[in-house]
Design a protein around this motif. Structure first.
Motif, PDB file in Angstrom:
ATOM      1  N   UNK A  84      16.801  -6.945  43.711  1.00  0.00           N
ATOM      2  CA  UNK A  84      15.465  -6.368  43.912  1.00  0.00           C
ATOM      3  C   UNK A  84      14.966  -5.675  42.645  1.00  0.00           C
ATOM      4  N   UNK A  85      15.825  -4.926  41.971  1.00  0.00           N
ATOM      5  CA  UNK A  85      15.420  -4.290  40.716  1.00  0.00           C
ATOM      6  C   UNK A  85      15.009  -5.343  39.697  1.00  0.00           C
ATOM      7  N   UNK A  86      15.780  -6.413  39.593  1.00  0.00           N
ATOM      8  CA  UNK A  86      15.435  -7.481  38.657  1.00  0.00           C
ATOM      9  C   UNK A  86      14.082  -8.104  38.994  1.00  0.00           C
ATOM     10  N   UNK A  87      13.821  -8.291  40.306  1.00  0.00           N
ATOM     11  CA  UNK A  87      12.562  -8.919  40.701  1.00  0.00           C
ATOM     12  C   UNK A  87      11.360  -8.041  40.350  1.00  0.00           C
ATOM     13  N   UNK A  88      11.467  -6.737  40.607  1.00  0.00           N
ATOM     14  CA  UNK A  88      10.348  -5.840  40.321  1.00  0.00           C
ATOM     15  C   UNK A  88      10.123  -5.718  38.822  1.00  0.00           C
ATOM     16  N   UNK A  89      11.177  -5.547  38.068  1.00  0.00           N
ATOM     17  CA  UNK A  89      11.034  -5.419  36.614  1.00  0.00           C
ATOM     18  C   UNK A  89      10.445  -6.698  36.022  1.00  0.00           C
ATOM     19  N   UNK A  90      10.908  -7.853  36.509  1.00  0.00           N
ATOM     20  CA  UNK A  90      10.366  -9.117  36.006  1.00  0.00           C
ATOM     21  C   UNK A  90       8.880  -9.244  36.326  1.00  0.00           C
ATOM     22  N   UNK A 126      16.993 -14.894  44.036  1.00  0.00           N
ATOM     23  CA  UNK A 126      17.213 -15.431  45.383  1.00  0.00           C
ATOM     24  C   UNK A 126      16.008 -15.195  46.283  1.00  0.00           C
ATOM     25  N   UNK A 127      16.203 -14.517  47.427  1.00  0.00           N
ATOM     26  CA  UNK A 127      15.113 -14.348  48.388  1.00  0.00           C
ATOM     27  C   UNK A 127      14.033 -13.388  47.922  1.00  0.00           C
ATOM     28  N   UNK A 128      14.236 -12.740  46.770  1.00  0.00           N
ATOM     29  CA  UNK A 128      13.240 -11.789  46.256  1.00  0.00           C
ATOM     30  C   UNK A 128      12.277 -12.438  45.261  1.00  0.00           C
ATOM     31  N   UNK A 129      12.210 -13.762  45.234  1.00  0.00           N
ATOM     32  CA  UNK A 129      11.249 -14.431  44.350  1.00  0.00           C
ATOM     33  C   UNK A 129       9.812 -14.011  44.666  1.00  0.00           C
ATOM     34  N   UNK A 130       9.395 -13.938  45.944  1.00  0.00           N
ATOM     35  CA  UNK A 130       8.024 -13.453  46.214  1.00  0.00           C
ATOM     36  C   UNK A 130       7.781 -12.028  45.739  1.00  0.00           C
ATOM     37  N   UNK A 131       8.837 -11.216  45.666  1.00  0.00           N
ATOM     38  CA  UNK A 131       8.670  -9.837  45.208  1.00  0.00           C
ATOM     39  C   UNK A 131       8.245  -9.791  43.746  1.00  0.00           C
ATOM     40  N   UNK A 132       8.650 -10.776  42.958  1.00  0.00           N
ATOM     41  CA  UNK A 132       8.225 -10.829  41.557  1.00  0.00           C
ATOM     42  C   UNK A 132       6.707 -10.992  41.485  1.00  0.00           C
ATOM     43  N   UNK A 133       6.169 -11.911  42.281  1.00  0.00           N
ATOM     44  CA  UNK A 133       4.718 -12.116  42.282  1.00  0.00           C
ATOM     45  C   UNK A 133       3.983 -10.914  42.868  1.00  0.00           C
ATOM     46  N   UNK A 134       4.557 -10.292  43.905  1.00  0.00           N
ATOM     47  CA  UNK A 134       3.917  -9.115  44.511  1.00  0.00           C
ATOM     48  C   UNK A 134       3.823  -7.978  43.492  1.00  0.00           C
ATOM     49  N   UNK A 135       4.918  -7.739  42.794  1.00  0.00           N
ATOM     50  CA  UNK A 135       4.910  -6.673  41.785  1.00  0.00           C
ATOM     51  C   UNK A 135       3.895  -6.972  40.689  1.00  0.00           C
ATOM     52  N   UNK A 136       3.833  -8.210  40.261  1.00  0.00           N
ATOM     53  CA  UNK A 136       2.879  -8.581  39.209  1.00  0.00           C
ATOM     54  C   UNK A 136       1.439  -8.381  39.675  1.00  0.00           C
ATOM     55  N   UNK A 157      10.883   1.954  41.378  1.00  0.00           N
ATOM     56  CA  UNK A 157      11.845   0.959  41.847  1.00  0.00           C
ATOM     57  C   UNK A 157      13.272   1.363  41.510  1.00  0.00           C
ATOM     58  N   UNK A 158      13.468   1.853  40.283  1.00  0.00           N
ATOM     59  CA  UNK A 158      14.805   2.282  39.882  1.00  0.00           C
ATOM     60  C   UNK A 158      15.276   3.461  40.716  1.00  0.00           C
ATOM     61  N   UNK A 159      14.368   4.396  41.014  1.00  0.00           N
ATOM     62  CA  UNK A 159      14.739   5.545  41.848  1.00  0.00           C
ATOM     63  C   UNK A 159      15.131   5.085  43.246  1.00  0.00           C
ATOM     64  N   UNK A 160      14.304   4.218  43.854  1.00  0.00           N
ATOM     65  CA  UNK A 160      14.613   3.730  45.194  1.00  0.00           C
ATOM     66  C   UNK A 160      15.912   2.958  45.251  1.00  0.00           C
ATOM     67  N   UNK A 161      16.136   2.082  44.275  1.00  0.00           N
ATOM     68  CA  UNK A 161      17.376   1.313  44.249  1.00  0.00           C
ATOM     69  C   UNK A 161      18.579   2.220  44.009  1.00  0.00           C
ATOM     70  N   UNK A 162      18.415   3.190  43.095  1.00  0.00           N
ATOM     71  CA  UNK A 162      19.524   4.106  42.828  1.00  0.00           C
ATOM     72  C   UNK A 162      19.887   4.948  44.028  1.00  0.00           C
ATOM     73  N   UNK A 163      18.869   5.465  44.725  1.00  0.00           N
ATOM     74  CA  UNK A 163      19.143   6.265  45.931  1.00  0.00           C
ATOM     75  C   UNK A 163      19.821   5.403  46.991  1.00  0.00           C
TER      76      UNK A 163
END
Length: 426
Positions: A84-90, A126-136, A157-163
Motif C-alpha cells: 500500500x505504501x508503494x502504491x500511494x508513493x507511486x 498486486x491488488x493495490x494497482x487501483x490505489x496508484x491511480x486513486x492517489x494520482x 500514508x507513511x504515518x498510517x502504514x507505520x501505525x
C-alpha cells in the motif's frame, strides 16, 4: 481444551453454559476481533497525523491507510502495508510529474490514470494497482500548493502504514489455529455422519431405491463445498502463524493441519466414489436388497468403525495437548484395526456371494478397494511418513530461499550453525 470444556470445568449451570459458550466463540471470531483492531489503529493514526500535519485539510489518508494495512494476521499486515505504501508513493510521484507539465484537463486526467495503472503493475503492488491511480487523481485534483499537498499525502500514508504495522507488532493478532481445527473437525464429523447413514441404509432399509442412493451421492458431492470453506479457514490460520511472536513452532502446526486436510480431502473423494458404487449397484438390484443380511450387517459395522477413525483422525491433527493426542491416536489405531478385521470378514462373505451369484462382481471389488483406500489414508504410520516428508521439504525450501535468515534464527536459538549443511544462495 475447548471453550465448552473450560466452562464445564468451572461448574456453571447447564442453562448458562450455552450462552456463555456462544459469547466466547463470538468474541474470538476473526470478524469481531478485526473490527476492534482496525478501529483502534485508524483512530491512533489520525491522532498521530494531527501531531505532525496541519488540521486543515483533515489528514484522513492516515486512518484510511491504517484501516487497510491492519489485516487479520501479522503476515498479511506486513505484506499489505508495504504494497500500500508503494502504491500511494507511486501514484503521488506520477501526479507530481504530470502537474509539473500540464494542468487538470480531461485528457491529462486520462493520461494520469493510464500512466498510474501501468506504473502500478510495474511496481508490483498486486491488488493495490487501483490505489496508484486513486492517489494520482487526488493529488492532481488539488488546485493549490500541489507539491506541498502531494508530500502531505505521502506523509499521511507513511504515518498510517507505520501505525498499522506497529499496532500489530505491539499487539500481536490472535492465532486462528483453533478456528481452523474446528472447521476440520466439522468436516470429519460430516463425513462420519454420512458413513453411518450409508451403513444404516444398507442394513436397515434392505432394498434401496435408486433415488435414495442418488441422494446420498449428491450429499457426498456437496462435501467439495465444505472442503473449500475449510481450506479458506486453514489458509487464514497458516498466515496467522507466520511472523507471529506468540508461535514458536509455526511450521510444525501449519504442516500438521495442511497434511491432515489433504488426507480428509482424499477420503472425501473416495467417499463420493463409494456412494457412486452403491448407486450403480442399486440400479441393477431394483427389486432386492443390495447385499445379503450378513454382508449388510458387516458393512454397517465396518462403516461405523471408519466413521470413528475419521473423527479420531481429526482430533489427532487438531489437538494441542499431548495427552489428548495420545488418546486420539490410540482410538484411531483401534478403529483402524477393527475396521480391517471386519473388512476381511466382509470380503470373504462377498466372495461366497459372488461365487453363488456372479452378478456385478466388479462393483463388489470396487467397494472393497474404496474401503481399503480410506483405511490406508488414515493409517498412523503413513501419516507420520507424510508429515516427516513435508517437514523436510519445507525446511529445505526455507534454507534455499532465505539462507541468511535461517542462519540468524539458528544463532538466536543457540544451535550450531556450522553443523548445519550450508545452503547455496541463488
Amino acid at each position: 481444551m475447548s471453550e465448552q470444556a473450560r466452562v464445564e470445568r468451572k461448574g456453571m449451570p447447564v442453562g448458562v453454559r450455552e450462552p456463555v459458550i456462544k459469547l466466547v466463540r463470538r468474541t474470538t471470531e476473526p470478524v469481531a476481533t478485526q473490527t476492534l483492531r482496525s478501529t483502534a489503529a485508524a483512530v491512533i493514526s489520525y491522532v498521530v497525523a494531527l501531531m505532525f500535519l496541519p488540521p486543515q485539510p483533515a489528514p484522513l489518508t492516515a486512518p484510511l491507510t491504517a484501516l487497510l494495512v491492519v489485516q487479520v494476521t501479522l503476515y498479511a499486515t506486513l505484506t499489505n502495508g508495504i504494497r500500500r505504501v508503494n502504491s500511494v508513493v507511486a501514484g503521488v510521484l506520477v501526479a507530481i510529474g504530470f502537474s509539473a507539465l500540464v494542468g487538470l484537463t480531461w485528457w491529462s486526467l486520462g493520461l494520469t490514470i493510464f500512466a498510474a495503472l501501468i506504473v502500478g503493475h510495474l511496481v508490483r503492488v498486486s491488488e493495490y494497482v487501483p490505489e496508484v491511480a486513486i492517489s494520482a487523481m487526488l493529488v492532481l485534483g488539488v488546485t493549490q500548493a500541489v507539491g506541498s499537498a502531494a508530500w502531505h499525502r505521502v506523509l499521511e500514508t507513511l504515518i498510517g502504514a507505520g501505525v498499522g504495522l506497529l499496532f500489530n507488532l505491539l499487539f500481536a493478532p490472535p492465532v486462528w489455529v483453533q478456528s481452523a481445527g474446528a472447521s476440520i473437525e466439522g468436516l470429519a464429523a460430516g463425513m462420519s455422519r454420512m458413513l453411518r447413514a450409508m451403513g444404516d441404509d444398507i442394513a436397515g432399509l434392505g432394498h434401496i431405491s435408486v433415488a435414495h442412493a442418488a441422494g446420498r451421492l449428491h450429499e457426498a458431492r456437496r462435501l467439495d463445498h465444505a472442503i473449500v470453506e475449510v481450506d479458506a479457514s486453514l489458509r487464514q490460520a497458516e498466515e496467522s502463524l507466520r511472523f507471529n511472536p506468540r508461535v514458536r513452532q509455526g511450521l510444525l502446526a501449519r504442516v500438521v493441519l495442511r497434511t491432515g486436510l489433504d488426507t480428509l480431502e482424499i477420503c472425501a473423494v473416495v467417499l463420493r466414489v463409494l456412494s457412486r458404487t452403491l448407486t450403480d449397484l442399486a440400479k441393477f438390484r431394483t427389486d432386492e436388497p443390495l447385499f445379503p443380511a450378513d454382508v449388510a450387517a458387516g458393512l454397517k459395522e465396518l462403516f461405523g468403525h471408519m466413521a470413528g477413525a475419521l473423527e479420531s483422525f481429526a482430533r489427532l491433527i487438531t489437538t494441542q495437548v499431548a495427552a489428548n493426542a495420545e488418546e486420539a491416536e490410540t482410538r484411531l489405531t483401534e478403529a483402524l484395526a477393527a475396521g480391517r478385521a471386519i473388512r476381511d470378514r466382509v470380503a470373504d462373505l462377498l466372495l461366497e456371494d459372488v461365487q453363488e451369484h456372479p452378478r456385478q462382481w466388479q462393483l463388489h471389488g470396487a467397494l472393497l478397494a474404496e474401503i481399503d483406500r480410506v483405511l490406508d489414508e488414515l493409517d498412523v504410520d503413513k501419516r507420520t511418513e507424510r508429515l516427516t516428508q513435508e517437514l523436510d521439504r519445507s525446511a529445505a525450501d526455507l534454507d534455499e530461499r532465505h539462507p541468511r535468515l535461517v542462519a540468524l534464527t539458528r544463532r538466536l536459538r543457540g544451535e550450531d550453525v556450522a553443523a548445519a549443511p550450508p545452503a547455496v544462495e541463488t
